[in-house]
Scaffold this active site. Structure first.
Site, short mmCIF file in Angstrom:
data_model
loop_
_atom_site.label_atom_id
_atom_site.label_comp_id
_atom_site.label_asym_id
_atom_site.label_seq_id
_atom_site.Cartn_x
_atom_site.Cartn_y
_atom_site.Cartn_z
N HIS B 15 38.55 -11.82 -0.81
CA HIS B 15 39.15 -10.53 -0.45
C HIS B 15 38.15 -9.39 -0.69
O HIS B 15 37.07 -9.58 -1.23
CB HIS B 15 40.48 -10.29 -1.20
N CYS B 34 34.51 -4.37 -6.29
CA CYS B 34 35.55 -5.03 -5.48
C CYS B 34 35.51 -4.57 -4.03
O CYS B 34 36.18 -5.15 -3.18
CB CYS B 34 36.93 -4.76 -6.07
N HIS B 40 34.31 -10.90 -2.00
CA HIS B 40 34.14 -11.77 -3.18
C HIS B 40 35.42 -12.60 -3.23
O HIS B 40 36.20 -12.59 -2.27
CB HIS B 40 33.91 -10.94 -4.45
N HIS B 42 38.48 -15.26 -5.63
CA HIS B 42 39.15 -15.64 -6.87
C HIS B 42 39.87 -16.97 -6.72
O HIS B 42 40.26 -17.36 -5.62
CB HIS B 42 40.20 -14.58 -7.27
N HIS B 81 42.25 -20.91 0.63
CA HIS B 81 40.99 -21.00 1.35
C HIS B 81 40.93 -20.01 2.52
O HIS B 81 40.26 -20.28 3.52
CB HIS B 81 40.71 -22.43 1.83
N GLU B 125 44.70 -13.04 -11.41
CA GLU B 125 43.56 -12.85 -10.52
C GLU B 125 42.31 -13.43 -11.15
O GLU B 125 41.43 -13.95 -10.48
CB GLU B 125 43.38 -11.37 -10.21
#
Lengths: 136, 136, 136, 136, 136, 136
Positions: B15, B34, B40, B42, B81, B125
């Site tokens: 995201h 972010c 990036h 999680h 994914h 997260e």
């Protein structure tokens, strides 16, 4: 000032999910692998959470040793290394689902605590599935 | 007797936190690392908690297999994914913060549950940061 | 007296598993969902383990602050909140599988440690999948 | 839409449970091993949970960096690697039980947060014992 | 068939890292916050791992109750709720770093085990820092 | 470059520790509560670790999906929700201690892996007790 004090404990036990008044097929349909007549088992992880006022003298809501002893007498001595269906009287006619085990533990422990203390029981049946009950 | 039944699940996704109607500098100022335009990601850990009465016949609040299937169809199949910004329609115009993801998951799952069941979503997260939402 | 000293750290990143010299179908066949061209991501949990003799003066194998600083400069600053494929030079022509990431981290960190210290890298890509590499 | 945002942190410290106005025997009777005059210590694990409305612009209840900074200034800088009885002013005349530490952390952090945000503090004294306090 | 059997345990203690033969400034320079003269403390998590052949009669490498008793007498009774510098004789002239504590525990426990059993000690000083020692 | 790839899995099962050729008293003396004739049970947590060279084409030691499938067919389908003594043929005449279960899992899984891959099995019987076996 209401503070909640929690202590973790654990026990392991065998159980089977089924109703005596249903036939095998209906039990198999509803409870699947958990209806294995030869039993299966779990490491149950328990969190007992007690809520009350901080005692101004001691700084405790409840002495952790007292809570530990109640868990030992009411839960560990009663359930650990047992077959819940065959050896724990509360489940003679009560299906030992995680929900019902949590309610039984709540009732056993609540009766040993001062009446002005609230109790919540959280019970992990597996690392991914858990239930909680606080008498409401 | 109201009992809460919880199940853990997880998904991983890419995201980026930003608003299309802000310029890069303002996004960088508010969202820092972010806001990386290359994304990036999680491992999101989910706890879905369902509260309701114990069914007297089965001893279940909800069959864990039913809850597992709802998590699979509404969350894992939809988010795992994936790139949340580019591939998940709910985030086309909604910033995929942990808070907003939790609300989206709540809304998707709540609509699949019996209306007399309450739902709470807890979403990690990272192992150190998590949010929870229960529709209030 | 050889003692191993370990420190945990983490970073999160986006990545895509694929080979530029394969077509999309072959990448999809081998890497499945991990071949998503829009990327997905993970919270990578790292354990860096350094083995050596205890320094008789300090009682340390390595000052944990030194190890922490090496992890920060070689891993966190280089990988955290990044797109591994697009922004980390080591993966321009190297598929960022967990195995390859562990080898890259090992090589970066090993070069910053005294040559008489051994290193092992353990890298969790998800809570259920992890790899380890010790230069052998 | 009220969402709760939580962040984990930790600090380690030495402490002793006792009251200056009780003699050694009474302290020993009530606090047992925790009354060791030479102190013992813990790794305290903290979860600070902030509840409020999602900001429609940012999608945040609170910027996690802001929460992290408040934890650092009010808790980590004040308590980490300290002797709570001797070096933290709040415990000069207050027994540093987990309950009292949680209340002190709550009061310190609450004063730094917007008044429309609620706060809950969860504090693990050991992996098996923890307390929580939310100002009620 | 060599199998390794491991058991987790824990103790908490206060300590200070410093050398009596160094002045305060040198200790501060090397050990930083860990040199606090008023002490700080930790929850130490221990994993004791015993390797040997499976006994064909019992199916055990070592009876877990025996291992548990050795951990209790050699580690928990000796270290729990203690000040390591002031109350544990092994650290009168030995700096209680995690490395040195692991070696002391190894030596104490090894002498209580059958000589054909190997031992490895893993000791967590915090959830992020740990050491291991196996007598090599 | 040898890398180790690990995957976690779990199953739950009932078991009883005893030898048919010993009388009840001797079994009780050696196996204590684990000799309960009505069985008890555990959530077994498994870590299967495969060591080999990184395939230069894929960047994998082993495709995690392949490892996951071997764990499913050899361990989960065979042991999950079963009574190990009564329903798993390997334990008809073998005491299902954690040590013996680990060896059985090793042998079942090793035969399904390429012969140039090494295997190590780690098996948690409870969160505090675990064993490991690597065929040596």
């Amino acid at each position: 000032m209401k503070v909640t004090v929690s202590r973790k404990a654990h026990f392991n036990a065998a159980h089977r999910l089924y109703r005596k008044d249903w036939n095998f097929e209906k039990n198999e349909d509803i409870f699947g692998k958990c209806n294995n007549p030869n039993f299966h088992g779990h490491n149950y992880e328990l969190i007992a959470s007690v809520t009350g006022d901080i005692d101004k003298e001691t700084g405790y809501v409840i002495d952790m040793k007292v809570l530990k002893d109640i868990i030992k007498s009411e839960v560990e001595d009663a359930f650990d290394h047992k077959n819940l269906n065959l050896e724990v009287p509360e489940f003679t006619d009560l299906n030992p689902t995680a929900e019902n085990i949590a309610v039984v533990i709540y009732n056993k422990m609540k009766s040993k605590l001062d009446s002005n203390l609230e109790l919540e029981i959280t019970l992990y049946e597996t690392p991914r599935n858990f239930v909680s009950y606080s008498g409401r």
